[in-house]
Write a protein that holds these residues in place. Structure first.
Motif, PDB file in Angstrom:
ATOM      1  N   SER A 116       7.475   3.917 -26.144  1.00  0.00           N
ATOM      2  CA  SER A 116       8.204   3.922 -27.293  1.00  0.00           C
ATOM      3  C   SER A 116       9.382   2.944 -27.123  1.00  0.00           C
ATOM      4  O   SER A 116       9.811   2.821 -26.069  1.00  0.00           O
ATOM      5  CB  SER A 116       8.818   5.457 -27.708  1.00  0.00           C
ATOM      6  N   HIS A 117       9.798   2.620 -28.212  1.00  0.00           N
ATOM      7  CA  HIS A 117      10.936   1.589 -28.133  1.00  0.00           C
ATOM      8  C   HIS A 117      11.850   2.041 -29.476  1.00  0.00           C
ATOM      9  O   HIS A 117      11.326   2.047 -30.475  1.00  0.00           O
ATOM     10  CB  HIS A 117      10.741  -0.030 -28.395  1.00  0.00           C
ATOM     11  N   ASP A 118      13.176   2.250 -29.181  1.00  0.00           N
ATOM     12  CA  ASP A 118      14.052   2.915 -30.131  1.00  0.00           C
ATOM     13  C   ASP A 118      13.594   4.055 -30.890  1.00  0.00           C
ATOM     14  O   ASP A 118      13.616   4.383 -32.095  1.00  0.00           O
ATOM     15  CB  ASP A 118      14.634   1.785 -31.042  1.00  0.00           C
ATOM     16  N   GLY A 119      12.708   4.856 -30.146  1.00  0.00           N
ATOM     17  CA  GLY A 119      12.190   6.206 -30.767  1.00  0.00           C
ATOM     18  C   GLY A 119      10.987   6.036 -31.425  1.00  0.00           C
ATOM     19  O   GLY A 119      10.587   6.968 -31.809  1.00  0.00           O
ATOM     20  N   HIS A 120      10.418   4.680 -31.647  1.00  0.00           N
ATOM     21  CA  HIS A 120       9.139   4.475 -32.199  1.00  0.00           C
ATOM     22  C   HIS A 120       8.209   4.158 -31.234  1.00  0.00           C
ATOM     23  O   HIS A 120       8.227   3.535 -30.119  1.00  0.00           O
ATOM     24  CB  HIS A 120       9.324   3.325 -33.395  1.00  0.00           C
ATOM     25  N   LEU A 121       6.915   4.709 -31.527  1.00  0.00           N
ATOM     26  CA  LEU A 121       5.759   4.611 -30.581  1.00  0.00           C
ATOM     27  C   LEU A 121       5.313   3.092 -30.817  1.00  0.00           C
ATOM     28  O   LEU A 121       5.137   2.537 -31.787  1.00  0.00           O
ATOM     29  CB  LEU A 121       4.610   5.638 -30.713  1.00  0.00           C
ATOM     30  N   VAL A 122       5.046   2.402 -29.520  1.00  0.00           N
ATOM     31  CA  VAL A 122       4.488   0.898 -29.562  1.00  0.00           C
ATOM     32  C   VAL A 122       3.394   0.725 -28.613  1.00  0.00           C
ATOM     33  O   VAL A 122       3.215   1.526 -27.741  1.00  0.00           O
ATOM     34  CB  VAL A 122       5.818   0.066 -29.439  1.00  0.00           C
ATOM     35  N   ASP A 123       2.922  -0.188 -29.109  1.00  0.00           N
ATOM     36  CA  ASP A 123       1.814  -0.504 -28.242  1.00  0.00           C
ATOM     37  C   ASP A 123       1.985  -1.371 -27.313  1.00  0.00           C
ATOM     38  O   ASP A 123       3.184  -1.858 -27.075  1.00  0.00           O
ATOM     39  CB  ASP A 123       0.631  -1.718 -28.920  1.00  0.00           C
ATOM     40  N   SER A 124       1.350  -1.370 -25.843  1.00  0.00           N
ATOM     41  CA  SER A 124       2.165  -2.166 -24.693  1.00  0.00           C
ATOM     42  C   SER A 124       0.900  -2.484 -23.885  1.00  0.00           C
ATOM     43  O   SER A 124       0.026  -2.014 -23.894  1.00  0.00           O
ATOM     44  CB  SER A 124       2.965  -1.309 -23.797  1.00  0.00           C
ATOM     45  N   ARG A 125       1.299  -3.769 -23.514  1.00  0.00           N
ATOM     46  CA  ARG A 125       0.250  -4.295 -22.614  1.00  0.00           C
ATOM     47  C   ARG A 125       0.529  -4.229 -21.064  1.00  0.00           C
ATOM     48  O   ARG A 125       1.604  -4.234 -20.519  1.00  0.00           O
ATOM     49  CB  ARG A 125       0.194  -5.927 -22.879  1.00  0.00           C
ATOM     50  N   LEU A 126      -0.752  -3.624 -20.312  1.00  0.00           N
ATOM     51  CA  LEU A 126      -0.518  -3.330 -19.130  1.00  0.00           C
ATOM     52  C   LEU A 126      -1.484  -4.231 -18.193  1.00  0.00           C
ATOM     53  O   LEU A 126      -2.429  -4.396 -18.596  1.00  0.00           O
ATOM     54  CB  LEU A 126      -0.737  -2.100 -18.672  1.00  0.00           C
ATOM     55  N   ARG A 127      -1.149  -4.462 -16.838  1.00  0.00           N
ATOM     56  CA  ARG A 127      -2.098  -5.042 -15.791  1.00  0.00           C
ATOM     57  C   ARG A 127      -2.206  -4.041 -14.551  1.00  0.00           C
ATOM     58  O   ARG A 127      -1.198  -3.760 -14.118  1.00  0.00           O
ATOM     59  CB  ARG A 127      -1.927  -6.274 -15.489  1.00  0.00           C
ATOM     60  N   VAL A 128      -3.236  -3.628 -14.212  1.00  0.00           N
ATOM     61  CA  VAL A 128      -3.340  -2.619 -12.951  1.00  0.00           C
ATOM     62  C   VAL A 128      -4.530  -3.104 -12.077  1.00  0.00           C
ATOM     63  O   VAL A 128      -5.642  -3.592 -12.791  1.00  0.00           O
ATOM     64  CB  VAL A 128      -3.552  -1.044 -13.510  1.00  0.00           C
ATOM     65  N   PRO A 129      -4.166  -3.066 -11.058  1.00  0.00           N
ATOM     66  CA  PRO A 129      -5.233  -3.492  -9.834  1.00  0.00           C
ATOM     67  C   PRO A 129      -6.219  -2.150  -9.956  1.00  0.00           C
ATOM     68  O   PRO A 129      -5.530  -1.003  -9.611  1.00  0.00           O
ATOM     69  CB  PRO A 129      -4.439  -3.610  -8.510  1.00  0.00           C
ATOM     70  N   VAL A 130      -7.385  -2.085  -9.670  1.00  0.00           N
ATOM     71  CA  VAL A 130      -8.267  -1.334  -9.566  1.00  0.00           C
ATOM     72  C   VAL A 130      -9.172  -1.460  -8.217  1.00  0.00           C
ATOM     73  O   VAL A 130      -9.759  -2.826  -8.099  1.00  0.00           O
ATOM     74  CB  VAL A 130      -9.363  -0.987 -10.535  1.00  0.00           C
ATOM     75  N   GLN A 131      -8.664  -0.629  -7.078  1.00  0.00           N
ATOM     76  CA  GLN A 131      -9.514  -0.772  -5.725  1.00  0.00           C
ATOM     77  C   GLN A 131     -10.823  -0.203  -5.614  1.00  0.00           C
ATOM     78  O   GLN A 131     -10.989   0.959  -6.089  1.00  0.00           O
ATOM     79  CB  GLN A 131      -8.358  -0.524  -4.601  1.00  0.00           C
ATOM     80  N   PHE A 132     -11.747  -1.046  -4.734  1.00  0.00           N
ATOM     81  CA  PHE A 132     -13.057  -0.382  -4.368  1.00  0.00           C
ATOM     82  C   PHE A 132     -12.831  -0.248  -3.110  1.00  0.00           C
ATOM     83  O   PHE A 132     -12.897  -1.311  -2.326  1.00  0.00           O
ATOM     84  CB  PHE A 132     -14.073  -1.285  -4.843  1.00  0.00           C
ATOM     85  N   ARG A 133     -12.609   1.031  -2.339  1.00  0.00           N
ATOM     86  CA  ARG A 133     -12.767   1.115  -1.039  1.00  0.00           C
ATOM     87  C   ARG A 133     -13.836   2.079  -0.622  1.00  0.00           C
ATOM     88  O   ARG A 133     -13.923   2.920  -1.295  1.00  0.00           O
ATOM     89  CB  ARG A 133     -11.172   1.781  -0.436  1.00  0.00           C
ATOM     90  N   LEU A 134     -14.323   1.652   0.427  1.00  0.00           N
ATOM     91  CA  LEU A 134     -15.483   2.505   0.753  1.00  0.00           C
ATOM     92  C   LEU A 134     -15.054   3.891   1.214  1.00  0.00           C
ATOM     93  O   LEU A 134     -15.795   4.837   1.064  1.00  0.00           O
ATOM     94  CB  LEU A 134     -16.379   1.900   1.925  1.00  0.00           C
ATOM     95  N   SER A 135     -13.743   4.226   1.690  1.00  0.00           N
ATOM     96  CA  SER A 135     -13.373   5.135   2.259  1.00  0.00           C
ATOM     97  C   SER A 135     -12.871   6.302   0.949  1.00  0.00           C
ATOM     98  O   SER A 135     -12.724   7.593   1.259  1.00  0.00           O
ATOM     99  CB  SER A 135     -11.926   5.053   2.907  1.00  0.00           C
ATOM    100  N   ASP A 136     -12.888   5.795  -0.237  1.00  0.00           N
ATOM    101  CA  ASP A 136     -12.704   6.409  -1.549  1.00  0.00           C
ATOM    102  C   ASP A 136     -13.914   7.089  -1.906  1.00  0.00           C
ATOM    103  O   ASP A 136     -13.959   7.922  -2.927  1.00  0.00           O
ATOM    104  CB  ASP A 136     -12.124   5.609  -2.513  1.00  0.00           C
ATOM    105  N   ILE A 137     -15.012   6.732  -1.607  1.00  0.00           N
ATOM    106  CA  ILE A 137     -16.311   7.125  -1.978  1.00  0.00           C
ATOM    107  C   ILE A 137     -16.593   8.633  -1.390  1.00  0.00           C
ATOM    108  O   ILE A 137     -16.363   8.949  -0.313  1.00  0.00           O
ATOM    109  CB  ILE A 137     -17.597   6.220  -1.564  1.00  0.00           C
ATOM    110  N   TRP A 138     -17.125   9.557  -2.359  1.00  0.00           N
ATOM    111  CA  TRP A 138     -17.337  10.894  -2.145  1.00  0.00           C
ATOM    112  C   TRP A 138     -18.515  11.312  -1.281  1.00  0.00           C
ATOM    113  O   TRP A 138     -19.685  10.408  -1.714  1.00  0.00           O
ATOM    114  CB  TRP A 138     -17.439  11.784  -3.375  1.00  0.00           C
TER     115      TRP A 138
END
Length: 152
Positions: A111-133
């Motif tokens: 939100s910006h000044d109390g109004h909801l707004v769209d926002s652009r993000l960049r996130v890293p998504v990691q693929f680690r073998l240790s995270d596999i169930w």
């Protein structure tokens, strides 16, 4: 884990936390804390409420390949992910899986000044073998011992 220990937890408590709390919950808690510190009264950044871990491509799992994908997307005013795309990837096969997972994430919108707004993000998504169930290996029953019941 060391960051948790540096934040005032004992190393034993930090280890216990990492071993018992699912990665998704730890990620959401960390993201919420770091985002809140950057907010101002006029600008509130989007806060992640739910993440979905990506499926690991079977071929890359079998070849023990790990990697990372940078995904760019828009969080709309309803908190949903829109226009997700791969910006950079360590292996092309990870891209579609990362985008599919990120499209399922849910946010509290910015939100910006109390109004909801769209926002652009960049996130890293990691693929680690240790995270596999991995299912637990069942030990063989001793002669005369009943095997454990299957959980349905």
């Amino acid at each position: 884990m060391l960051a948790l220990a540096k934040s005032g937890r004992t190393l034993a408590d930090a280890c216990r936390y990492v071993m018992t709390v699912p990665m998704e919950e730890r990620y959401v808690a960390h993201a919420a804390a770091s985002t809140a510190a950057q907010d101002s009264p006029q600008l509130r950044r989007p806060r992640v409420l739910r993440i979905v871990r990506p499926l690991y491509p079977k071929a890359l799992e079998l070849t023990h390949t790990e990697g990372e994908v940078l995904v760019e997307f828009v969080v709309d005013t309803t908190g949903r992910v829109r226009d997700a795309r791969v910006v950079k990837t360590s292996h092309p096969a990870f891209g579609d899986f990362a985008v599919a997972a990120v499209k399922q994430w849910l946010f509290a919108p910015a939100s910006h000044d109390g109004h909801l707004v769209d926002s652009r993000l960049r996130v890293p998504v990691q693929f680690r073998l240790s995270d596999i169930w991995q299912p637990r290996q069942r030990k063989a029953a001793s002669p005369g011992e009943q095997p454990p019941a299957e959980i349905q």
